[in-house]
Each structure stands twice: as structure tokens, then as C-alpha cells.
Design a protein around this motif. Structure first.
Motif, PDB file in Angstrom:
ATOM      1  N   ASP A   5      65.769  28.216  18.802  1.00 41.08           N
ATOM      2  CA  ASP A   5      67.093  28.272  19.415  1.00 41.08           C
ATOM      3  C   ASP A   5      68.133  28.283  18.296  1.00 41.08           C
ATOM      4  O   ASP A   5      68.439  27.258  17.696  1.00 41.08           O
ATOM      5  CB  ASP A   5      67.285  27.048  20.322  1.00 41.08           C
ATOM      6  CG  ASP A   5      68.620  27.091  21.047  1.00 41.08           C
ATOM      7  OD1 ASP A   5      69.569  27.731  20.542  1.00 41.08           O
ATOM      8  OD2 ASP A   5      68.704  26.475  22.120  1.00 41.08           O
ATOM      9  N   ARG A   6      68.665  29.458  18.047  1.00 40.94           N
ATOM     10  CA  ARG A   6      69.547  29.667  16.908  1.00 40.94           C
ATOM     11  C   ARG A   6      70.835  28.845  17.022  1.00 40.94           C
ATOM     12  O   ARG A   6      71.270  28.242  16.039  1.00 40.94           O
ATOM     13  CB  ARG A   6      69.862  31.162  16.848  1.00 40.94           C
ATOM     14  CG  ARG A   6      70.496  31.641  15.586  1.00 40.94           C
ATOM     15  CD  ARG A   6      70.628  33.167  15.669  1.00 40.94           C
ATOM     16  NE  ARG A   6      71.526  33.641  14.636  1.00 40.94           N
ATOM     17  CZ  ARG A   6      71.177  33.767  13.353  1.00 40.94           C
ATOM     18  NH1 ARG A   6      69.962  33.479  12.981  1.00 40.94           N
ATOM     19  NH2 ARG A   6      72.049  34.190  12.474  1.00 40.94           N
ATOM     20  N   GLU A   7      71.415  28.824  18.205  1.00 39.59           N
ATOM     21  CA  GLU A   7      72.678  28.086  18.371  1.00 39.59           C
ATOM     22  C   GLU A   7      72.477  26.593  18.084  1.00 39.59           C
ATOM     23  O   GLU A   7      73.306  25.966  17.441  1.00 39.59           O
ATOM     24  CB  GLU A   7      73.240  28.285  19.789  1.00 39.59           C
ATOM     25  CG  GLU A   7      73.817  29.671  20.041  1.00 39.59           C
ATOM     26  CD  GLU A   7      74.787  30.101  18.928  1.00 39.59           C
ATOM     27  OE1 GLU A   7      75.674  29.302  18.557  1.00 39.59           O
ATOM     28  OE2 GLU A   7      74.630  31.231  18.407  1.00 39.59           O
TER      29      GLU A   7
ATOM     30  N   ASP B  74      70.147  25.286  16.221  1.00 40.67           N
ATOM     31  CA  ASP B  74      69.886  25.113  14.791  1.00 40.67           C
ATOM     32  C   ASP B  74      71.195  25.088  14.001  1.00 40.67           C
ATOM     33  O   ASP B  74      71.363  24.286  13.087  1.00 40.67           O
ATOM     34  CB  ASP B  74      69.015  26.259  14.261  1.00 40.67           C
ATOM     35  CG  ASP B  74      67.569  26.133  14.730  1.00 40.67           C
ATOM     36  OD1 ASP B  74      67.197  25.051  15.231  1.00 40.67           O
ATOM     37  OD2 ASP B  74      66.832  27.118  14.603  1.00 40.67           O
TER      38      ASP B  74
END
Lengths: 215, 215
Positions: free
Chosen positions: A116-118, A120
Motif C-alpha cells: 500500500d503505497r499511500e 508507506d
């Protein structure tokens, strides 16, 4: 005095050398050069240290320096950008020195764990805010930003922002930044850079992580 | 889980990647590969670890592993082949854990300090006798032979004798051998080899050894 402290190239070495007098003479010369070099150095300076490369030992050597600081009675702070809630032997251990060591494990695992990029990015920012506080604290002898290079590589923090804060830290404070793929600009700014280069890794031979070695 | 534990090459990385779904998919794939790899590994095995190269961090990373062992409550023994009488922060510190850590600093300084080849050979042999005792002790989780590679390089000990004793150690015991110029035969025999490569060294910029970093 440790082997690590010899920046000079070794003299050519003849394994069959049996002439003790010659050996003594060669070593005496080496000692003069070395003593002169050490005498010429300035004494107290906070170093910007980077441990990078794909080999093992980047975080481990940072923990070795923390151990030295504790031995001297110097206060240290550590921010872990990737390691999180799950406890580790080194954290357990360092939490036993609350007067000298502050350790904040603020990661949520590697990015392929969270997926989950957001999230991270948000956790990297949060860790960075804590790190900035430590980098501005003149009572700290050393600040370790563990695995921050990973976060920088994925673009979760701005390299320039990190370099600015690290460069502006108190003059006597050592900063140690670890993780593979250290950005070029950080290497440029650093005083001491070591690449941990993998020559042989037990994972490749089917051997898993070992307690006391890897964690 | 530490960055050190990723033997796989990183996937090509696009810094401008803004598609969160694609990111998630890529990371999910990476996680499957990684989980499968870790699941396939055997668990407890004593590793033969070598830290070599001209860069910093060889002994320091060994001390970081000692710290992990203490965190786990595992007994460790350390023989220092070059460091001697003069106390160091790490030794001071480790001597505070007498139930878990045995540290024997048996060197007399680098060979250019002593300038006496016969004495160096005698002190290397004495340290090696102690080391052999530790390598035969099944209660020890880890044995660190600090700077032994230096002694091997100068021919003060036989490489074959050291490899024989290290290879015959108890199956669960980790052995960590440090020092630049590790002999090829030792690298061959090892499970895990890291070369600490000097990219930048503060001595070259006129900065001397710093407490907490170098000692």
C-alpha cells in the motif's frame, strides 16, 4: 585501534619473508607514517556515515556503533524506517538502556509486505518527523536512521530534504544512514561511506535467517 | 525482517510510477516470491561468516551480531587477535554481561606496532589455542574471531589449521571471522561472506578516529 582504521594501502607482502630485521624495519617505517597521519587529524567531528550495498552488515554495523556509544556513555537515538511493531533481539536489548538509547521502530515492513503505497508514504513521513527532532538535538552523540535509503529509493521522502536536515545537525553529532541503494547525492554529502558487498549469501544455498545473525 | 535479508535483485524501479494499483500488484508478486523462498529454507544451522575488505564495519558488524545474541540470551565468545591490553568501549560494555559474553583481547597491537615478528607469532598462537577451546564448546551460540584474517595473512597461523577447527565446530554454532584479506580457502569454506568496501573514508579528508564510531 581496529583494522577498520587503516586507510593506507598495505605494503607489498612477501609471505616467505624470514628476515626478522627487515620485517622490523618495514614495520617501524609503517608505524612512523601511521603515527604522523593520526597526529595530523582533527579530533572531535560528527561524521555523516552511510552503509549501503546489497550485502549484509549495514544495520548490524550501525548497531555495533551504538554498542560503542553505550560503552562510552554517549546518548544515541535510532529511527527504524522499515522495521515495525514486531520486536527484535536488538530492540529488546537496546530498550534495556533507556537512559542512553531511544529506539523508535516506525516502519510497517517492506513495501512488498504492506502493498500500500499511500500508507508507506505516510509512515515514512511520520518516521522522518521523529528523525528530524533527533537530528536537531545537540545532546545526542549519534543518530541512526536505519533503512532510510530504502524509503528514499522508493521516493517516499525527498533526498534533498533529508540531506538538508542531516547537514544542519549539531557539529558533534554522528549520523548513520543505512540501506541499499543510497542516493548519489547522499554519498556525495557523506564523510564515510561503506558498501557492504555480498560475496556469498546463505539464502542462495537454501539456508534461512538465523537468530543471533539476522535478527 | 531486515533489508540485509533480501538476496534477490530488486525489480526495475520507475521513480515516476504513480499507478497505485500497479504498485500493489508488483509488490504482491514480490511478496509471494519472497514468502516462498523463506518457507523453503532450513531453520537452525550454525553459519561460517566472514567479514573482509578494506572498508569499515567488519568488526563493528560482528559486535552488532553479538548484541543480537545477547538480546536472545545466547552465550557468545570473542577472541581479539589484534586488539590487546588497551581497553575499548565495546569491551567495557560487553564485560558487563559476564553470564553471556566471554571476551578475550589477546593481541598486542598491529604488527607495525610491536615490530617483533616472533612475539607476534607467539601471541597469535596463544590466542588461537583459546579460540580452539571456544570452537569446541557446544554451549556457545556464536564465536567471533576478530581480526584473525590479519594474522592469517601474515602467516602467523596456518590457514588449513584454522579451517579444520572451524569446520569441526558444533553444528549449531555460528563462527564469525573478521579482517581484511581473508584467505581464498576461508571464503570457499564460508556460508556467508561480506566484503566491506571503502567508498569514502574520513581519514583521507583529514578527520581522525571518533569515539563511538571507531572505538
Amino acid at each position: 585501534m581496529s583494522d577498520d582504521q587503516i586507510p593506507l594501502a598495505d605494503p607489498p607482502f612477501d609471505a616467505a619473508e624470514s628476515d626478522d630485521a627487515r620485517h622490523r624495519e618495514r614495520m617501524a617505517k609503517k608505524k612512523v607514517v601511521r603515527d604522523r597521519m593520526l597526529a595530523s587529524k582533527a579530533t572531535a567531528k560528527g561524521l555523516l556515515v552511510v552503509h549501503t550495498g546489497t550485502g549484509k552488515g549495514k544495520s548490524t554495523a550501525a548497531f555495533g556503533m551504538v554498542l560503542r556509544c553505550i560503552g562510552h556513555g554517549f546518548p544515541v537515538a535510532i529511527v527504524q524506517f522499515v522495521k515495525g511493531a514486531k520486536t527484535t533481539a536488538e530492540r529488546d536489548f537496546l530498550e534495556g538502556f533507556p537512559d542512553l538509547v531511544t529506539i523508535r521502530a516506525m516502519g510497517e515492513g517492506f513495501t512488498w509486505e504492506t502493498q500500500d503505497r499511500e500508507r508507506d508514504i505516510a509512515s515514512a513521513r511520520k518516521a522522518w518527523e521523529v528523525a528530524k527532532g533527533f537530528l536537531a538535538d545537540p545532546t545526542l552523540h549519534m543518530v541512526v536512521l536505519d533503512e532510510i535509503n530504502i524509503v528514499l529509493r522508493y521516493g517516499y521522502l525527498e533526498v534533498a530534504e533529508v540531506i538538508d536536515a542531516v547537514t544542519a545537525r549539531p557539529a558533534g553529532q554522528h549520523a548513520v544512514l543505512t540501506g541499499r541503494n543510497a542516493p548519489e547525492a547522499l554519498i556525495e554529502a557523506a564523510d564515510l561511506v561503506t558498501e557492504m558487498k555480498m560475496i556469498k549469501h546463505p539464502f542462495r544455498a537454501g539456508i534461512g535467517p538465523q537468530p543471533g545473525v539476522e535478527f
